[in-house]
Design a protein around this motif. Structure first.
Motif, PDB file in Angstrom:
ATOM      1  N   PHE A 139       1.285  -1.170   0.109  1.00 57.27           N
ATOM      2  CA  PHE A 139      -0.281   0.146  -0.011  1.00 57.27           C
ATOM      3  C   PHE A 139       1.249   1.306   0.234  1.00 57.27           C
ATOM      4  CE2 PHE A 139      -3.590  -2.537  -0.142  1.00 57.27           C
ATOM      5  CZ  PHE A 139      -3.319  -3.439   1.121  1.00 57.27           C
ATOM      6  N   LEU A 140       2.386   1.133   0.098  1.00 55.95           N
ATOM      7  CA  LEU A 140       3.311   2.627  -0.114  1.00 55.95           C
ATOM      8  C   LEU A 140       2.580   2.874  -1.937  1.00 55.95           C
ATOM      9  CD1 LEU A 140       5.854   3.340   0.483  1.00 55.95           C
ATOM     10  CD2 LEU A 140       6.502   2.347  -2.592  1.00 55.95           C
ATOM     11  N   LEU A 141       2.079   3.317  -2.791  1.00 54.25           N
ATOM     12  CA  LEU A 141       1.431   3.707  -3.979  1.00 54.25           C
ATOM     13  C   LEU A 141      -0.406   3.952  -4.401  1.00 54.25           C
ATOM     14  CD1 LEU A 141       4.942   3.090  -6.150  1.00 54.25           C
ATOM     15  CD2 LEU A 141       4.654   4.793  -4.874  1.00 54.25           C
ATOM     16  N   GLY A 183       2.373  -3.289 -11.804  1.00 47.62           N
ATOM     17  CA  GLY A 183       1.033  -3.403 -12.037  1.00 47.62           C
ATOM     18  C   GLY A 183       0.045  -3.680 -10.537  1.00 47.62           C
ATOM     19  N   TYR A 184      -0.488  -3.147 -10.659  1.00 49.60           N
ATOM     20  CA  TYR A 184      -1.196  -3.888  -8.592  1.00 49.60           C
ATOM     21  C   TYR A 184      -1.288  -4.975  -8.372  1.00 49.60           C
ATOM     22  CZ  TYR A 184      -1.471   1.264  -8.201  1.00 49.60           C
ATOM     23  OH  TYR A 184      -0.990   2.341  -7.280  1.00 49.60           O
ATOM     24  N   ARG A 185      -0.994  -5.377  -7.543  1.00 54.17           N
ATOM     25  CA  ARG A 185      -1.197  -6.562  -7.432  1.00 54.17           C
ATOM     26  C   ARG A 185      -2.694  -7.006  -6.716  1.00 54.17           C
ATOM     27  NH1 ARG A 185       4.069  -8.342  -8.437  1.00 54.17           N
ATOM     28  NH2 ARG A 185       2.641 -11.020  -8.307  1.00 54.17           N
ATOM     29  N   GLN A 186      -3.439  -8.457  -6.997  1.00 55.37           N
ATOM     30  CA  GLN A 186      -4.309  -8.806  -6.511  1.00 55.37           C
ATOM     31  C   GLN A 186      -5.179  -9.899  -6.526  1.00 55.37           C
ATOM     32  OE1 GLN A 186      -6.153  -6.024  -6.877  1.00 55.37           O
ATOM     33  NE2 GLN A 186      -5.985  -4.578  -8.962  1.00 55.37           N
ATOM     34  N   LEU A 187      -5.267 -10.120  -5.167  1.00 57.60           N
ATOM     35  CA  LEU A 187      -5.399 -12.076  -4.769  1.00 57.60           C
ATOM     36  C   LEU A 187      -6.731 -12.825  -5.381  1.00 57.60           C
ATOM     37  CD1 LEU A 187      -4.836 -14.058  -2.804  1.00 57.60           C
ATOM     38  CD2 LEU A 187      -7.119 -13.454  -1.663  1.00 57.60           C
ATOM     39  N   SER A 188      -6.285 -13.484  -5.896  1.00 52.22           N
ATOM     40  CA  SER A 188      -7.120 -14.735  -6.728  1.00 52.22           C
ATOM     41  C   SER A 188      -6.478 -16.357  -5.684  1.00 52.22           C
ATOM     42  CB  SER A 188      -6.639 -15.081  -7.942  1.00 52.22           C
ATOM     43  OG  SER A 188      -5.495 -15.976  -7.712  1.00 52.22           O
ATOM     44  N   ASN A 189      -7.782 -16.816  -5.496  1.00 50.09           N
ATOM     45  CA  ASN A 189      -7.662 -18.243  -5.389  1.00 50.09           C
ATOM     46  C   ASN A 189      -8.569 -18.939  -5.384  1.00 50.09           C
ATOM     47  OD1 ASN A 189      -9.412 -19.410  -3.079  1.00 50.09           O
ATOM     48  ND2 ASN A 189      -9.707 -17.007  -2.516  1.00 50.09           N
ATOM     49  N   GLN A 230      -8.780 -20.683 -10.810  1.00 51.85           N
ATOM     50  CA  GLN A 230      -8.370 -20.104  -9.695  1.00 51.85           C
ATOM     51  C   GLN A 230      -9.816 -19.503 -10.258  1.00 51.85           C
ATOM     52  OE1 GLN A 230      -5.835 -18.406  -7.492  1.00 51.85           O
ATOM     53  NE2 GLN A 230      -6.256 -20.747  -7.806  1.00 51.85           N
ATOM     54  N   ASN A 231     -10.726 -19.300  -9.078  1.00 55.90           N
ATOM     55  CA  ASN A 231     -12.791 -19.310  -9.064  1.00 55.90           C
ATOM     56  C   ASN A 231     -12.914 -17.823  -8.678  1.00 55.90           C
ATOM     57  OD1 ASN A 231     -13.144 -21.633  -9.224  1.00 55.90           O
ATOM     58  ND2 ASN A 231     -13.210 -22.878  -7.765  1.00 55.90           N
ATOM     59  N   TYR A 232     -11.968 -17.435  -7.462  1.00 50.74           N
ATOM     60  CA  TYR A 232     -12.206 -15.952  -6.463  1.00 50.74           C
ATOM     61  C   TYR A 232     -11.273 -14.918  -7.055  1.00 50.74           C
ATOM     62  CZ  TYR A 232     -15.575 -19.441  -4.722  1.00 50.74           C
ATOM     63  OH  TYR A 232     -16.664 -20.467  -4.128  1.00 50.74           O
ATOM     64  N   GLY A 233     -11.490 -13.770  -6.425  1.00 45.15           N
ATOM     65  CA  GLY A 233     -10.374 -12.762  -7.083  1.00 45.15           C
ATOM     66  C   GLY A 233     -10.990 -11.612  -5.826  1.00 45.15           C
ATOM     67  N   THR A 234     -10.113 -11.120  -5.087  1.00 42.63           N
ATOM     68  CA  THR A 234      -9.704 -10.057  -4.971  1.00 42.63           C
ATOM     69  C   THR A 234      -9.354  -8.578  -4.851  1.00 42.63           C
ATOM     70  OG1 THR A 234     -10.472 -11.677  -2.718  1.00 42.63           O
ATOM     71  CG2 THR A 234     -10.359  -9.266  -1.641  1.00 42.63           C
ATOM     72  N   GLU A 235      -9.999  -7.487  -4.748  1.00 47.31           N
ATOM     73  CA  GLU A 235      -9.667  -6.490  -5.433  1.00 47.31           C
ATOM     74  C   GLU A 235      -8.548  -5.671  -4.556  1.00 47.31           C
ATOM     75  OE1 GLU A 235      -9.532  -4.124  -9.217  1.00 47.31           O
ATOM     76  OE2 GLU A 235     -12.139  -4.360  -7.624  1.00 47.31           O
ATOM     77  N   THR A 236      -6.950  -6.590  -3.740  1.00 41.96           N
ATOM     78  CA  THR A 236      -6.765  -5.329  -2.717  1.00 41.96           C
ATOM     79  C   THR A 236      -5.834  -4.709  -3.436  1.00 41.96           C
ATOM     80  OG1 THR A 236      -5.232  -7.900  -3.388  1.00 41.96           O
ATOM     81  CG2 THR A 236      -6.967  -8.559  -1.481  1.00 41.96           C
ATOM     82  N   ARG A 237      -4.847  -5.191  -4.086  1.00 42.75           N
ATOM     83  CA  ARG A 237      -3.830  -3.799  -4.852  1.00 42.75           C
ATOM     84  C   ARG A 237      -3.348  -3.528  -3.629  1.00 42.75           C
ATOM     85  NH1 ARG A 237      -5.378   0.044  -8.710  1.00 42.75           N
ATOM     86  NH2 ARG A 237      -4.324   1.834  -7.397  1.00 42.75           N
ATOM     87  N   HIS A 238      -2.605  -4.348  -3.121  1.00 47.16           N
ATOM     88  CA  HIS A 238      -1.735  -4.272  -1.841  1.00 47.16           C
ATOM     89  C   HIS A 238      -0.154  -4.390  -2.356  1.00 47.16           C
ATOM     90  CE1 HIS A 238      -1.873  -8.477  -3.322  1.00 47.16           C
ATOM     91  NE2 HIS A 238      -0.639  -8.450  -3.415  1.00 47.16           N
ATOM     92  N   VAL A 239       0.013  -3.977  -3.693  1.00 51.26           N
ATOM     93  CA  VAL A 239       1.800  -3.460  -3.438  1.00 51.26           C
ATOM     94  C   VAL A 239       1.289  -3.454  -5.775  1.00 51.26           C
ATOM     95  CG1 VAL A 239       4.329  -4.545  -4.552  1.00 51.26           C
ATOM     96  CG2 VAL A 239       2.833  -5.243  -2.211  1.00 51.26           C
ATOM     97  N   TYR A 240       2.354  -2.291  -5.654  1.00 54.04           N
ATOM     98  CA  TYR A 240       2.372  -2.093  -7.146  1.00 54.04           C
ATOM     99  C   TYR A 240       3.763  -2.402  -7.632  1.00 54.04           C
ATOM    100  CZ  TYR A 240       3.307   0.485 -11.925  1.00 54.04           C
ATOM    101  OH  TYR A 240       3.135   0.983 -12.627  1.00 54.04           O
ATOM    102  N   THR A 241       3.677  -3.434  -8.527  1.00 54.25           N
ATOM    103  CA  THR A 241       5.554  -4.062  -8.836  1.00 54.25           C
ATOM    104  C   THR A 241       5.687  -3.477  -9.844  1.00 54.25           C
ATOM    105  OG1 THR A 241       4.651  -6.206  -7.993  1.00 54.25           O
ATOM    106  CG2 THR A 241       6.734  -5.877  -8.982  1.00 54.25           C
ATOM    107  N   PRO A 242       6.652  -2.875 -10.373  1.00 57.44           N
ATOM    108  CA  PRO A 242       7.257  -2.373 -11.753  1.00 57.44           C
ATOM    109  C   PRO A 242       8.432  -3.437 -12.312  1.00 57.44           C
ATOM    110  CG  PRO A 242       8.377  -0.602  -9.618  1.00 57.44           C
ATOM    111  CD  PRO A 242       7.739  -2.502  -9.276  1.00 57.44           C
ATOM    112  N   PHE A 243       8.346  -3.539 -13.373  1.00 59.24           N
ATOM    113  CA  PHE A 243       9.024  -4.530 -14.149  1.00 59.24           C
ATOM    114  C   PHE A 243      10.288  -3.461 -14.202  1.00 59.24           C
ATOM    115  CE2 PHE A 243       7.000  -8.009 -14.649  1.00 59.24           C
ATOM    116  CZ  PHE A 243       5.294  -7.942 -15.787  1.00 59.24           C
TER     117      PHE A 243
END
Ligand code: TK8
Length: 357
Positions: free
Chosen positions: A128-130, A166-172, A248-261
């Motif tokens: 949650f920095l950016l 991009g912004y990382r989202q959880l799926s499971n 993966q059936n479920y996704g959660t919009e966590t946007r917990h980290v923005y990762t650069p390449f």
């Protein structure tokens, strides 16, 4: 070069790429910017092999092709780039090592795979920095970020530019998740979540009550298919372009980290190039990164809708739910901020704040 020549070259370039995109099962993405700038001098030929992790229909692949096209046109075909997608040549960590030994010319890893070389880059892994893409781009284009790229000098790796994963989202595949308790599973076992091979990401999912499992990206699809792990976290664009929704059936919009390449070149390859070619490679890298960030934004939004259309149940978090995730990972900040550098983090937060003014 006459104007006619230049426009013909530009047209040629654009047509080839538009053709490639039309066949990539993706939305109307922006066309690549016209390739401008004259031919550089003849300093011999180079065929660069570039390994990437994502698929052909990913913004990472499309912008890497564009990078190659710029070099080909501006050198009249003396520099060409062959891009190998889908982790064919190895995972992020392996390909970085291949650049160091000179057995590969280029790769495009997530910054999270490079913190063993430059620890300051772990700042991007702090949760949650950016707050938004504008802030992320402002930070990636800052002097502080350029300092991180320069810090690779002498490691065998030449870091050319940042771009967007991009912004990382959880799926499971186990259950809908709207809170850290759902991750930890109060009366059931905690979710086993694959993470990148990065200590901050391990700490994040540990703090959220999951069983974090570090694993190479290339092994992830089959690990989810076989139930070795329940879930993973990546941008919607990667979840779609890698067909993770099939397992993966479920996704959660966590946007917990923005990762650069980070676009990387082997220092051995760099040292073999004439200064004019080095300058052109840096220019082409920055131009393709700018295009990549735009593509990534377009593709990510479209991907989320596509995932829903293809049956993924996506949970959006309201502010109260988001705050629960942010509170749960606070210990990660306390542990890692001193190691990464409080001053650097304060500088990044200041740039992020100013970018939204
Ligand atoms: C692809 C990786 C990927 C990253 C991950 O090589 O490992 O989950 O997000 O994009 O860099």
């Amino acid at each position: 070069m006459t104007a006619i020549w230049r426009s013909t070259l530009a047209l040629l370039g654009a047509t080839t790429l538009t053709f490639a995109m039309a066949h990539a099962q993706s939305p109307e993405l922006s066309d690549p910017p016209e390739i401008n700038g004259g031919l550089v001098g003849d300093h011999g030929s180079h065929t660069l092999r570039m390994g990437i992790g994502l698929a052909e229909n990913s913004p990472q692949f499309i912008s890497s092709q564009y990078f190659g096209e710029i070099l080909k046109q501006r050198t009249d075909g003396r520099i060409t780039v062959n891009v190998f997608p889908n982790s064919q040549l190895g995972d992020d960590v392996q390909m970085l090592e291949m650049l160091q030994t000179g057995t590969l010319d280029m790769t495009y890893p997530s910054s999270s795979a490079t913190t063993g070389y430059v620890e300051e880059l772990a700042a991007f892994d702090l949760p949650f920095l950016l707050p938004n893409r504008e802030a992320a781009v402002a930070v990636m284009q800052s002097d502080a970020a350029q300092g991180m790229l320069d810090a690779f000098e002498g490691t065998g790796l030449k870091a050319l530019t940042f771009s967007e994963n991009g912004y990382r989202q959880l799926s499971n595949s186990a259950r809908p998740v709207a809170s850290p308790d759902d991750v930890a599973g109060l009366d059931v076992r905690g979710l086993s979540v694959r993470t990148m091979e990065n200590p901050v990401h391990l700490a994040i999912w540990d703090a959220l009550g999951a069983n974090p499992t570090p694993m190479a990206f290339g092994e992830l699809f089959s690990a989810m298919e076989q139930g070795v792990v329940d879930g993973q976290e990546n941008p919607w664009s990667t979840i779609l372009s890698s067909n993770f929704n099939e397992v993966q059936n479920y996704g959660t919009e966590t946007r917990h980290v923005y990762t650069p390449f980070i676009m990387m070149l082997s220092e051995r390859t760099w040292d073999r190039m004439a200064p004019e070619y080095q300058e052109l490679v840096l220019e082409a890298a920055r131009q393709s990164a700018k295009y990549q960030i735009q593509l990534s934004a377009e593709y990510d939004d479209w991907s989320r809708d596509q995932l829903v259309e293809r049956g993924m149940e996506i949970t959006s978090l309201n502010n109260k739910q988001l705050a629960a995730f942010q509170d749960a990972v606070q210990p990660v900040y306390e542990e890692w901020a001193p190691r990464i550098g409080e001053d650097l983090i304060a500088e990044i937060q200041k740039i992020a704040e100013e970018s939204s003014n």
